[in-house]
Design an enzyme around this catalytic site. Sequence first.
Site, PDB file in Angstrom:
ATOM      1  N   GLU A 257      -6.237  -8.412  -0.194  1.00 44.21           N
ATOM      2  CA  GLU A 257      -6.660  -8.494   1.207  1.00 44.21           C
ATOM      3  C   GLU A 257      -8.162  -8.238   1.223  1.00 44.21           C
ATOM      4  O   GLU A 257      -8.608  -7.114   0.998  1.00 44.21           O
ATOM      5  CB  GLU A 257      -5.955  -7.439   2.068  1.00 44.21           C
ATOM      6  CG  GLU A 257      -4.445  -7.628   2.125  1.00 44.21           C
ATOM      7  CD  GLU A 257      -3.733  -6.585   2.981  1.00 44.21           C
ATOM      8  OE1 GLU A 257      -4.401  -5.872   3.746  1.00 44.21           O
ATOM      9  OE2 GLU A 257      -2.503  -6.479   2.847  1.00 44.21           O
TER      10      GLU A 257
ATOM     11  N   GLU B 250       0.819  -1.224   0.000  1.00 46.83           N
ATOM     12  CA  GLU B 250       0.000   0.000   0.000  1.00 46.83           C
ATOM     13  C   GLU B 250       0.851   1.272   0.000  1.00 46.83           C
ATOM     14  O   GLU B 250       0.769   2.099   0.911  1.00 46.83           O
ATOM     15  CB  GLU B 250      -0.935   0.001   1.209  1.00 46.83           C
ATOM     16  CG  GLU B 250      -1.950  -1.113   1.168  1.00 46.83           C
ATOM     17  CD  GLU B 250      -2.811  -1.182   2.427  1.00 46.83           C
ATOM     18  OE1 GLU B 250      -2.564  -0.421   3.376  1.00 46.83           O
ATOM     19  OE2 GLU B 250      -3.733  -2.004   2.465  1.00 46.83           O
TER      20      GLU B 250
HETATM   21  C1  GAL Z   1      -3.982  -3.305   5.271  1.00 49.36           C
HETATM   22  C2  GAL Z   1      -2.531  -3.707   5.212  1.00 49.36           C
HETATM   23  C3  GAL Z   1      -2.297  -4.965   6.011  1.00 49.36           C
HETATM   24  C4  GAL Z   1      -2.894  -4.846   7.353  1.00 49.36           C
HETATM   25  C5  GAL Z   1      -4.342  -4.488   7.231  1.00 49.36           C
HETATM   26  C6  GAL Z   1      -5.007  -4.338   8.562  1.00 49.36           C
HETATM   27  O1  GAL Z   1      -4.226  -2.030   4.817  1.00 49.36           O
HETATM   28  O2  GAL Z   1      -2.100  -3.937   3.924  1.00 49.36           O
HETATM   29  O3  GAL Z   1      -0.922  -5.197   6.124  1.00 49.36           O
HETATM   30  O4  GAL Z   1      -2.193  -3.875   8.042  1.00 49.36           O
HETATM   31  O5  GAL Z   1      -4.473  -3.290   6.541  1.00 49.36           O
HETATM   32  O6  GAL Z   1      -4.615  -3.175   9.223  1.00 49.36           O
END
Ligand code: GAL
Length: 665
Positions: A300, A143
Amino acid sequence: MFRFGVDYYPEHWPEERWPEDARLMSEAGINVVRLAEFAWSFLEPQPGRFDFDWLDRAITVLHKQGIQVILGTPTASAPPWVMGMFPDSYKVNEHGHRLTYGNRCEFCPTHAGYRERGRMVTRAMADHYADHPAVIGWQIDNELNGRCYCPTCQTSFQNWLRGRYNTLDKLNAAWGTAFWSHVYTEWSQVPVPVQTGGVPNPGLDLDFRRFMSDTFACFQQEQVDLLRQICRKHFITHNFMGFGFDQINYYDLAKPLDFVSWDNYPRTGWHLAKEADPTYLALGHDATRGFKGKPFWVMEEQSGSGGWQTVGMTPRPGEMRLWTYQAIAHGADAIVYFRWRTARFGTEQYWHGVLYHHGQPGRRYDELKTIGSELKRAGEQFLGSENRNQVAMILSYDARWAFQGQANHADFSYSALFRSYYKALHARNIGIDVVSPDADLSRYRLVLVPALYILPEEVADRLRSFVQNGGLLIATARSGVKDEANAVVNRYLPGLLADVCGVEVDEYDVQPAEETIPLELSLPGREAQSAGARLWFDVLRTTTSQPIGIYQAEYFSGRPAVTLNQFGEGKAVYVGTLGDDALHDTVVDWALQSIDLHAPVNAPSGVEVAERWQGDQRLLFLLNHNNETVEVPLTQSYMDLLSGTGVDETVKMPPYGVSVLHNEE
Ligand code: GAL
């Protein structure tokens, strides 16, 4: 194969547990995992001493269960020894404060030493895994986002400006440094717009935002180049943040990647909301598909409640499945859930995964398993299918950044305006492409340009040809206001769109957010109706257009607020006000009617309908975002791809239910 995965952090768990994790994953249909994204301390415990043994063992355990691997390059979070080596590699924030150790993503993207260490660890991983049979691809960093205002960035910014303007005379002219005697006579005098410098020149401000975006793209490019050279068989992606993050031009960042991925979190502990907003999720997907104009991955996907310091609402039974198919409906070709098991320690103890901290399978695991078995059967049919839409919305990072510097109105938000028009389309189940200002518009019938504030000539020309050739354009106030240097154009607004819209802004006014100015709309083919204008009020003078919305109050009562112009074969609507959802909704409804564009199915409220096309085969997604059972009437019979059963006349959908319909061969 449709890729169905989880984000897994074996380094957080005892090695004896790994086989059990792999077994449970495999039983749920998991066929891919993302590993190592934040594992730099384990991959390179000391400078130049690499350790891949643990990762090799974890991959072997997973691969035995038929699971493939995506590796994350670990540069988003560096071990203390890296940062200790380069104390000046911490970002300096917009207040001029240097960050300290303790979070992640705290590095300065121009720091040569940090970048070199990043390349070293990436190269070592690439050399080690280039021919590994389980590894299929890479996610670069995590990100990417942020801005740094340190002295190294200042020097890089000055060099970047030299590349852009060539001479200081040109820079001074473009930025209008005549104002307040800011005429630069040495490149080294040019500052970064840190807040201690007050409110910056808009030209400098926008260029700095562009420079930072380019810098992150360049940071990514170094790793892309290495991986392309060494891992020729692997794909390369990066996990974006959909419509949410707004500091990097995602169209640029997407260019060197094989495909774009994104991280979809419908509900978090930061913004507790009872219901996830399906429109916002859809926009995230559509924006992501648009960054490269092709299907994408969700790297994710939320599986449990998300929270750092505070806990978010747990996805309701069925929501994981609903969000999965919503992603697929909008163009996802793979879904990876965050995260396999909830961490017992660290900042994200409350960012829940498929399994709770205790690691025993429960409700969310069962839901994962259900989705896994459906996708094993049906997933192949989604792969590579197209979203063929007739409506586009132009998303401009230049406009976003210029408004970050000068909001124009304390309560105006470009993102909110964009969402408001998007919502009007989405609520009617019209498929939308979110495209860059450089996109070819010839395939669309309706194009919306919310506040296209910075308007380069080529973009204006493309919009002009679009209308000339029969398209319908909806442009709003604060379009065509500025040139590329963020200076106001020397002509009547909406500047380069004035001819196509057949209108000139005679005056403009603003009002406090709570004030609404009544409008009377006379949309062709409809009875007169009233609506409201808020925040911004362009007082229009029609040249070739006809007024279709008139202000009913203030000193400009009786003057046009909304106009319609016939231009060539097409039409252009200009909406001279910024902030009323109901007005946007009405204008969009009329526009769709006037081009005779309808939803594929007439569904009850809260049921999203979307289409993907596999060649001639249409896949029709029905997504019930309501927490109640609804019935969707159909006009023909279909097969439901997920249940394998036939449906005709109506589909009864349980709360958060999904149907994917197609015609029998
Ligand atoms: C996302 C990130 C993950 C984890 C998740 C929960 O934005 O890519 O590594 O941090 O949020 O906070």
